[in-house]
Design a protein around this motif. Structure first.
Motif, PDB file in Angstrom:
ATOM      1  N   ASP A 111      48.430  47.538  45.582  1.00 55.50           N
ATOM      2  CA  ASP A 111      47.625  47.448  44.493  1.00 55.50           C
ATOM      3  C   ASP A 111      46.602  48.395  44.472  1.00 55.50           C
ATOM      4  N   ARG A 141      45.370  51.078  42.860  1.00 54.91           N
ATOM      5  CA  ARG A 141      44.449  51.136  41.617  1.00 54.91           C
ATOM      6  C   ARG A 141      43.219  50.311  41.375  1.00 54.91           C
ATOM      7  N   ALA A 142      43.626  48.947  42.121  1.00 54.75           N
ATOM      8  CA  ALA A 142      42.308  48.115  41.967  1.00 54.75           C
ATOM      9  C   ALA A 142      41.220  48.045  42.670  1.00 54.75           C
ATOM     10  N   ARG A 143      41.296  48.955  43.666  1.00 55.59           N
ATOM     11  CA  ARG A 143      40.015  49.280  44.284  1.00 55.59           C
ATOM     12  C   ARG A 143      39.752  50.605  45.017  1.00 55.59           C
ATOM     13  N   GLU A 155      34.398  45.618  43.015  1.00 58.76           N
ATOM     14  CA  GLU A 155      35.617  45.662  42.605  1.00 58.76           C
ATOM     15  C   GLU A 155      35.655  47.012  41.627  1.00 58.76           C
ATOM     16  N   GLU A 156      35.613  48.175  42.139  1.00 55.28           N
ATOM     17  CA  GLU A 156      35.568  49.158  41.414  1.00 55.28           C
ATOM     18  C   GLU A 156      37.265  49.855  41.571  1.00 55.28           C
ATOM     19  N   ARG A 157      37.760  50.137  40.438  1.00 54.52           N
ATOM     20  CA  ARG A 157      39.040  50.681  40.264  1.00 54.52           C
ATOM     21  C   ARG A 157      39.090  52.341  40.975  1.00 54.52           C
ATOM     22  N   SER A 191      44.502  57.852  41.074  1.00 53.40           N
ATOM     23  CA  SER A 191      45.588  57.252  41.012  1.00 53.40           C
ATOM     24  C   SER A 191      46.869  57.889  40.637  1.00 53.40           C
TER      25      SER A 191
END
Length: 515
Positions: free
Chosen positions: A31, A33-35, A62-64, A70
């Motif tokens: 995952d 993209r979430a971090r 919690e920055e994407r 990405s």
């Protein structure tokens, strides 16, 4: 030689809160993209662990991951899934096509495709995409700082500590070969993972937390006295080097373009070309120079212990009777970063700085070589103690890297004892060395040198040595293996009094066992 991963210590780590946090961080890589922190794994896992410790005051943001980053990861993953990667040949084909096919589109611009240069620049993202496509083959490469400077030296320390056989880095001009290093790096880490029965998340926790912490906590001796002085140059085309140097504190370290001959403890004179042309500061070499496959320059070196000095302008260097006639000035200090400075040139710089107010009592000085009178040498052991062993020290070959009087079997009941063996590996019948030193009391003519040559050659051929050095009170002769043989006529002669910096670097390069 390092030590394999201790199962008991490793089990304690996995059962600890720190180990569990590190493993959980890497379990979340799919995952990505979430971090935002997933782009920089070495830093991300540290921040994750700090933020999730009990009673922590450090918040977790919690920055994407950015859309651009990405898209790079996704494009690489999609492309890599089209290829098998079960064999080294398949891995090499995948990595080659990835950067040469012009099919990995990084944005809406059809001409914005992945090249080898961009892949090396963004290796942290590209390797993540490859890992997501083939997690049993590739390992995300996290040994790159956010400012683009490599941390490959940390990887080398980890490999040395835990017996991980890293590949050789290709020459700078072989850009594709350097890029293919990623496949060989991944294979070495995957072999280590299987050897110790680790999951991929455990391997990454080992690499970017456990092992990193281990090598950083290992006690280090104080820096040795400098053996050589070097010129470093920064600030070309206002690239920000000057601002970096201005902001540094004495305890800070950084990486710079250097020479592979730079050794821990050496002293560096930092000259900047913009916004002013001056000697800016002095530095010490914190670790031996190394080759980073993803670093823009050929060789990199870690420097620290910055000592600011009064600005010394280029005009003053040109006017100096010693430094002003040096090759550095003839080249106007262009392209000279990582070049050796002679003892006389370094002393001339210090005299100029002292005239501008620098206190030389706190400045590293190159040690004076002790004078040895030929009359004080009365036997072979005197030559060893007063000539050979001090020379090995000057070459930076540590005492635990050589063996004196190494027993060698040459036949049934026949045993010989080379005087000094450097880089010993294996045991009989697979005993091997990197280089030998054969010592004689006197070698006053060609007949004596030739006799010593054939004796040393027999040892060198038996032990697979790449070089040997003949040493006597009268001088030195260096021989290197060429076409699997040694030729007497190819020897290079040195006088003890003629061992200048260039001669010492040659001897070190040839005689030191590979790191």
């Amino acid at each position: 030689m390092g030590n394999p991963l201790n199962p008991y210590v490793w089990a304690l780590y996995l059962d600890s809160p720190e180990g569990a946090l590190a493993v959980s961080y890497f379990e979340g890589l799919p995952d990505y993209r979430a971090r935002m922190q997933h782009e920089w794994l070495r830093y991300g896992v540290f921040d994750w662990m700090k933020a999730h410790e009990v009673d922590t005051a450090q918040p977790w943001a919690e920055e994407r991951l950015s859309e651009e980053a990405s898209q790079t990861v996704q494009a690489v993953e999609v492309f890599a899934r089209r290829y098998p990667a079960q064999t080294p040949e398949q891995v090499e084909l995948l990595l080659t096509d990835l950067v040469t096919s012009e099919q990995v589109q990084l944005s809406d611009d059809v001409e914005d495709t992945l090249t080898v240069s961009w892949a090396m620049e963004d290796v942290q993202l590209v390797s993540l995409g490859l890992y997501l496509a083939h997690p049993d083959v590739f390992v995300p490469y996290g040994f790159k700082e956010m400012d683009g400077v490599g941390l490959h030296q940390e990887l080398l320390q980890i490999a040395g500590a835990f017996e991980i056989a890293l590949p050789v880095v290709a020459a700078k001009k072989d850009e594709l070969g350097r890029w293919l290093y990623l496949g060989h790096f991944s294979a070495a880490l995957q072999e280590f993972r299987k050897r110790h029965s680790l999951s991929m998340s455990e391997l990454l926790a080992f690499l970017y937390d456990f092992a990193r912490t281990y090598v950083q906590s290992e006690p280090r001796d104080d820096l040795p006295a400098p053996r050589h002085a070097w010129l470093l140059v920064g600030g070309a085309k206002a690239n920000g080097d000057y601002e970096v140097l201005e902001a540094m504190e004495p305890e800070d370290t950084t990486h710079w373009q250097g020479s592979l001959d730079m050794q821990r403890g050496d002293v560096c004179v930092m000259y900047v070309t913009s916004p002013v042309k001056v000697v800016h500061s002095l530095f010490r070499v914190m670790e031996d120079a190394y080759v980073d496959p993803f670093f823009h320059y050929k060789h990199a070196v870690q420097i620290g212990e910055q000592q600011r000095v009064p600005p010394l302008p280029l005009e003053a260097l040109k006017a100096d009777p010693v430094f002003g006639v040096s090759s550095h000035i003839r080249r106007n200090l262009q392209g000279t970063s990582g070049q050796l400075i002679s003892r006389a040139e370094y002393d001339a710089v210090l005299v100029l700085l002292a005239a501008r107010g620098l206190d030389l009592t706190q400045v590293p000085r190159l040690p004076e070589q002790a004078e040895v009178d030929l009359a004080d040498l009365s036997n072979e052991r005197d030559v060893e103690l007063q000539r050979v062993e001090p020379l090995l020290d000057r070459l930076g070959i540590p005492r635990d890297a050589w063996v004196r009087q190494l027993p060698v079997r040459m036949g049934v009941g026949d045993r010989v004892y080379p005087d000094y063996a450097i880089g010993v590996t294996g045991t009989h019948p697979e005993l091997r060395v990197h280089a030998l030193v054969e010592v004689k009391y006197r070698a006053s003519g060609e007949r004596a040198w030739r006799k010593a040559f054939y004796q040393a050659k027999s040892y060198a051929m038996r032990l697979g040595a790449q070089a040997f050095l003949l040493a006597a009170a009268d001088g030195l002769r260096l021989y290197q293996r060429k076409a699997d043989d040694f030729q007497y006529e190819a020897g290079k002669a040195f006088g003890w009094d003629g061992l200048d910096d260039q001669a010492l670097l040659l001897l070190r390069r040839v005689m030191s066992a590979p790191r």
